[in-house]
Design a protein around this motif. Structure first.
Motif, PDB file in Angstrom:
ATOM      1  N   ILE A 286       0.851  -1.192   0.000  1.00 46.59           N
ATOM      2  CA  ILE A 286       0.000   0.000   0.000  1.00 46.59           C
ATOM      3  C   ILE A 286       0.883   1.237   0.000  1.00 46.59           C
ATOM      4  O   ILE A 286       1.807   1.346   0.818  1.00 46.59           O
ATOM      5  CB  ILE A 286      -0.904   0.041   1.254  1.00 46.59           C
ATOM      6  N   LYS A 287       0.600   2.157  -0.913  1.00 48.05           N
ATOM      7  CA  LYS A 287       1.398   3.383  -0.974  1.00 48.05           C
ATOM      8  C   LYS A 287       0.789   4.432  -0.050  1.00 48.05           C
ATOM      9  O   LYS A 287      -0.399   4.744  -0.143  1.00 48.05           O
ATOM     10  CB  LYS A 287       1.432   3.905  -2.412  1.00 48.05           C
TER      11      LYS A 287
ATOM     12  N   LYS B  61     -12.205   0.786  -0.599  1.00 46.95           N
ATOM     13  CA  LYS B  61     -13.054   1.596   0.270  1.00 46.95           C
ATOM     14  C   LYS B  61     -12.228   2.524   1.159  1.00 46.95           C
ATOM     15  O   LYS B  61     -12.576   3.676   1.360  1.00 46.95           O
ATOM     16  CB  LYS B  61     -13.904   0.656   1.140  1.00 46.95           C
ATOM     17  N   HIS B  62     -11.129   2.025   1.691  1.00 45.61           N
ATOM     18  CA  HIS B  62     -10.423   2.757   2.750  1.00 45.61           C
ATOM     19  C   HIS B  62      -9.168   3.489   2.317  1.00 45.61           C
ATOM     20  O   HIS B  62      -8.679   4.344   3.052  1.00 45.61           O
ATOM     21  CB  HIS B  62     -10.065   1.789   3.891  1.00 45.61           C
ATOM     22  N   TRP B  63      -8.606   3.185   1.150  1.00 46.99           N
ATOM     23  CA  TRP B  63      -7.368   3.847   0.764  1.00 46.99           C
ATOM     24  C   TRP B  63      -7.640   5.259   0.270  1.00 46.99           C
ATOM     25  O   TRP B  63      -8.607   5.515  -0.461  1.00 46.99           O
ATOM     26  CB  TRP B  63      -6.665   3.067  -0.349  1.00 46.99           C
ATOM     27  N   ARG B  64      -6.777   6.197   0.687  1.00 45.31           N
ATOM     28  CA  ARG B  64      -6.848   7.556   0.151  1.00 45.31           C
ATOM     29  C   ARG B  64      -5.436   7.982  -0.211  1.00 45.31           C
ATOM     30  O   ARG B  64      -4.461   7.463   0.316  1.00 45.31           O
ATOM     31  CB  ARG B  64      -7.380   8.537   1.209  1.00 45.31           C
ATOM     32  N   GLU B  65      -5.326   8.967  -1.043  1.00 45.42           N
ATOM     33  CA  GLU B  65      -4.023   9.536  -1.383  1.00 45.42           C
ATOM     34  C   GLU B  65      -3.436  10.199  -0.147  1.00 45.42           C
ATOM     35  O   GLU B  65      -4.135  10.894   0.591  1.00 45.42           O
ATOM     36  CB  GLU B  65      -4.224  10.570  -2.506  1.00 45.42           C
ATOM     37  N   GLY B  66      -2.139   9.973   0.123  1.00 49.50           N
ATOM     38  CA  GLY B  66      -1.462  10.702   1.194  1.00 49.50           C
ATOM     39  C   GLY B  66      -1.802  10.271   2.603  1.00 49.50           C
ATOM     40  O   GLY B  66      -1.844  11.098   3.511  1.00 49.50           O
ATOM     41  N   MET B  67      -2.010   8.974   2.810  1.00 47.37           N
ATOM     42  CA  MET B  67      -2.289   8.497   4.169  1.00 47.37           C
ATOM     43  C   MET B  67      -1.031   8.529   5.014  1.00 47.37           C
ATOM     44  O   MET B  67       0.079   8.334   4.507  1.00 47.37           O
ATOM     45  CB  MET B  67      -2.809   7.047   4.116  1.00 47.37           C
TER      46      MET B  67
ATOM     47  N   ILE C 114       1.459   7.078   8.137  1.00 50.86           N
ATOM     48  CA  ILE C 114       1.886   5.714   8.401  1.00 50.86           C
ATOM     49  C   ILE C 114       0.979   5.039   9.428  1.00 50.86           C
ATOM     50  O   ILE C 114       0.699   3.841   9.319  1.00 50.86           O
ATOM     51  CB  ILE C 114       3.378   5.644   8.808  1.00 50.86           C
ATOM     52  N   ASP C 115       0.494   5.818  10.396  1.00 50.09           N
ATOM     53  CA  ASP C 115      -0.427   5.219  11.378  1.00 50.09           C
ATOM     54  C   ASP C 115      -1.705   4.751  10.711  1.00 50.09           C
ATOM     55  O   ASP C 115      -2.213   3.658  10.993  1.00 50.09           O
ATOM     56  CB  ASP C 115      -0.759   6.233  12.477  1.00 50.09           C
ATOM     57  N   GLU C 116      -2.217   5.583   9.821  1.00 49.81           N
ATOM     58  CA  GLU C 116      -3.429   5.184   9.089  1.00 49.81           C
ATOM     59  C   GLU C 116      -3.147   3.947   8.245  1.00 49.81           C
ATOM     60  O   GLU C 116      -3.978   3.051   8.116  1.00 49.81           O
ATOM     61  CB  GLU C 116      -3.892   6.325   8.169  1.00 49.81           C
ATOM     62  N   GLY C 117      -1.939   3.898   7.677  1.00 52.04           N
ATOM     63  CA  GLY C 117      -1.557   2.757   6.852  1.00 52.04           C
ATOM     64  C   GLY C 117      -1.497   1.474   7.657  1.00 52.04           C
ATOM     65  O   GLY C 117      -1.983   0.424   7.222  1.00 52.04           O
ATOM     66  N   VAL C 118      -0.897   1.569   8.845  1.00 48.85           N
ATOM     67  CA  VAL C 118      -0.778   0.371   9.684  1.00 48.85           C
ATOM     68  C   VAL C 118      -2.167  -0.083  10.139  1.00 48.85           C
ATOM     69  O   VAL C 118      -2.469  -1.276  10.210  1.00 48.85           O
ATOM     70  CB  VAL C 118       0.138   0.649  10.897  1.00 48.85           C
ATOM     71  N   GLN C 119      -3.023   0.901  10.413  1.00 47.15           N
ATOM     72  CA  GLN C 119      -4.401   0.579  10.781  1.00 47.15           C
ATOM     73  C   GLN C 119      -5.089  -0.190   9.645  1.00 47.15           C
ATOM     74  O   GLN C 119      -5.776  -1.193   9.875  1.00 47.15           O
ATOM     75  CB  GLN C 119      -5.139   1.901  11.014  1.00 47.15           C
ATOM     76  N   LEU C 120      -4.888   0.288   8.435  1.00 42.60           N
ATOM     77  CA  LEU C 120      -5.478  -0.364   7.259  1.00 42.60           C
ATOM     78  C   LEU C 120      -4.929  -1.780   7.103  1.00 42.60           C
ATOM     79  O   LEU C 120      -5.654  -2.730   6.783  1.00 42.60           O
ATOM     80  CB  LEU C 120      -5.177   0.473   6.014  1.00 42.60           C
ATOM     81  N   LEU C 121      -3.653  -1.941   7.390  1.00 43.28           N
ATOM     82  CA  LEU C 121      -3.013  -3.249   7.317  1.00 43.28           C
ATOM     83  C   LEU C 121      -3.666  -4.217   8.302  1.00 43.28           C
ATOM     84  O   LEU C 121      -3.955  -5.379   7.973  1.00 43.28           O
ATOM     85  CB  LEU C 121      -1.538  -3.090   7.656  1.00 43.28           C
ATOM     86  N   HIS C 122      -3.908  -3.736   9.509  1.00 42.27           N
ATOM     87  CA  HIS C 122      -4.554  -4.598  10.513  1.00 42.27           C
ATOM     88  C   HIS C 122      -5.978  -4.947  10.127  1.00 42.27           C
ATOM     89  O   HIS C 122      -6.455  -6.059  10.388  1.00 42.27           O
ATOM     90  CB  HIS C 122      -4.527  -3.921  11.895  1.00 42.27           C
ATOM     91  N   MET C 123      -6.648  -4.003   9.468  1.00 38.61           N
ATOM     92  CA  MET C 123      -7.994  -4.277   8.958  1.00 38.61           C
ATOM     93  C   MET C 123      -7.943  -5.422   7.955  1.00 38.61           C
ATOM     94  O   MET C 123      -8.805  -6.310   7.942  1.00 38.61           O
ATOM     95  CB  MET C 123      -8.513  -3.019   8.248  1.00 38.61           C
ATOM     96  N   CYS C 124      -6.908  -5.403   7.102  1.00 42.42           N
ATOM     97  CA  CYS C 124      -6.748  -6.448   6.086  1.00 42.42           C
ATOM     98  C   CYS C 124      -6.489  -7.801   6.749  1.00 42.42           C
ATOM     99  O   CYS C 124      -7.087  -8.810   6.387  1.00 42.42           O
ATOM    100  CB  CYS C 124      -5.589  -6.125   5.150  1.00 42.42           C
ATOM    101  N   ILE C 125      -5.609  -7.794   7.744  1.00 40.74           N
ATOM    102  CA  ILE C 125      -5.282  -9.046   8.435  1.00 40.74           C
ATOM    103  C   ILE C 125      -6.534  -9.612   9.102  1.00 40.74           C
ATOM    104  O   ILE C 125      -6.812 -10.810   9.039  1.00 40.74           O
ATOM    105  CB  ILE C 125      -4.167  -8.828   9.482  1.00 40.74           C
TER     106      ILE C 125
END
Lengths: 248, 195
Positions: free
Chosen positions: B7-8, B144-150, B152-163
């Motif tokens: 995820i970028k 649904k959840h990815w946005r431009e310019g997230m 790193i905390d938001e990114g890690v949160q998204l990662l945990h959502m995926c897991i």
């Protein structure tokens, strides 16, 4: 006594010299002068053509100036036929890199590849070295504008300003005193005109006997090789050239 | 099929991979690291045929290192991606490498970037992507959840959502490893322990 060790490229002389390579470099000292100057916003290349005749169709092929890729050009001193082989190899190398990496080849990498080819002809195969030296002008994203010189031994160096071919020592000494870092392309053209006029054999200084070009970046950011047309070149020479043979 | 995803974010690319290594019904290893560090600013996530995976990736890795040693600077992300793609595409009509890849990294030209590649030699530069069965579950979540310019905390949160989604619905139970790559290099991202 040197003669015993100079007929084959692949052997050293007792003093540790490669005579064939040295003879190749001597051949280039008789070729038309070439000058290269690195400016902060581009690179200037200038060359004196040796073969000029009214019957020559010089819009079709050039004797001295060659484009290797959109961001790379070079100027030749020496045996033209040898130069053609190397130019073709350089163009191939450049496109091979573009094919594999989808990016223009960095200038030094191209120069190094050509030089590795030249070096091969000094070590194996039993073939004579290429009788050509080149000045390469190019731009890449890593180091910006660059100027390189390569010789028949396969050695190369990066330069701020340099000259090859006939009277190159005289040209180099003028460059040494007159070159200023942070020079721009406009002033580099003027300096090139001055330098090449001093190292030319003929007294007449017209655009027919010369090729001038410079590599620069347009506002859009593309790299372009601009060859001066004869009118602009004549004006440049009129304003900046100094007559040769004023010492002697 | 193994899960790999990237995820970028604004400054880095975060990557996730499962740590399973198995054959048929047997789980041989549950701590396999499939996120290869190519150089200081590049990660290669790999999934596919057992031997091909390691073989191809080591070949790429050594050639990337060779480039840096020869020239004194790293390949750009665009050049590295095209180089890898070219290798896959050349092999595909003779003896294909059965590997699917994600190249994730950072360079001064493009900032953080990631490239999806498959064993046929196709390639796309993307904002987020996954290989394997994960896609069936996660692409819609990421849409649904990815946005431009997230951040790193938001990114890690998204990662945990995926897991969490995979744990809930995917039949294969496995651990995961996450790494991030940015201008300062590569680091392992600590994941919360399994629920």
């Amino acid at each position: 006594m040197a003669r015993r060790y100079d007929s084959r490229t692949t052997i050293f002389s007792p003093e540790g010299r490669l005579y064939q390579v040295e003879y190749a470099m001597a051949a280039i000292d008789h070729a038309g002068a070439c000058v290269g100057i690195l400016a902060k916003d581009g690179v200037v290349l200038a060359a004196e053509k040796k073969s000029t005749s009214k019957l020559l169709e010089n819009t079709v092929s050039s004797e001295k100036m060659y484009k290797i890729d959109d961001h790379l050009a070079c100027v030749v001193a020496g045996i033209t036929a040898d130069a053609n082989i190397i130019i073709n190899y350089a163009r191939l190398s450049s496109q091979r890199h573009l094919y594999q990496y989808q990016e223009p080849i960095p200038v030094e990498q191209l120069v190094a590849q050509v030089c590795d080819l030249k070096q091969g002809y000094t070590q194996y195969g039993g073939l004579r070295p290429f009788g050509t030296s080149f000045l390469y002008a190019g731009w890449d994203v890593q180091y910006g504008f660059q100027l390189y010189h390569s010789d028949p031994s396969g050695n190369y160096g990066g330069w701020k300003a340099t000259a090859i071919g006939a009277n190159n020592q005289a040209a180099q000494s003028i460059l040494r005193t007159d070159y200023k870092a942070e020079i721009n392309v406009e002033d580099a053209l003027k300096l090139a005109a001055k330098v090449i006029s001093k190292s030319m054999d003929s007294v007449t200084l017209t655009s027919e006997k010369l090729e001038f070009a410079y590599l620069h970046r347009t506002e859009k950011g593309t790299i372009v090789l601009k060859v001066l047309d004869s009118a602009t070149l004549d004006q440049l020479l009129k304003d900046n050239a100094e007559p040769a043979n004023d010492t002697m | 099929m193994e899960t790999i995803l990237a995820i970028k974010l604004k400054d880095v690319v975060i990557t996730l991979s499962d740590t399973n290594a198995g054959r048929s019904i047997v789980k041989m290893k549950d701590d396999e690291d499939k996120i290869l560090v190519l150089d200081q600013h590049k990660l290669l996530l790999t999934s596919g045929e057992a031997g091909d995976r390691i073989q191809f990736c080591e070949y790429i890795s050594k050639n990337v290192s060779l480039y840096e040693l020869r020239n004194g600077y790293e390949l750009t992300m665009n050049a590295a991606a095209n180089y890898i793609r070219n290798e896959l595409a050349t092999a595909v009509r003779q003896s294909p490498y059965q590997v699917n890849l994600i190249l994730a990294g950072h360079d001064s030209h493009d900032g953080p970037s990631l490239y999806f590649m498959d064993y046929l030699g196709s390639m796309q530069k993307m904002s987020f992507t996954c290989h394997g069965y994960a896609g069936y579950f996660l692409l819609s979540l990421l849409d649904k959840h990815w946005r431009e310019g997230m951040s790193i905390d938001e990114g890690v949160q998204l990662l945990h959502m995926c897991i969490q989604e995979l744990k809930t619905r995917f039949i294969v139970n496995t651990n995961y490893i996450a790494k991030a790559v940015g201008v300062d290099g590569v680091r392992v991202v600590p994941l919360l322990p399994a629920a």
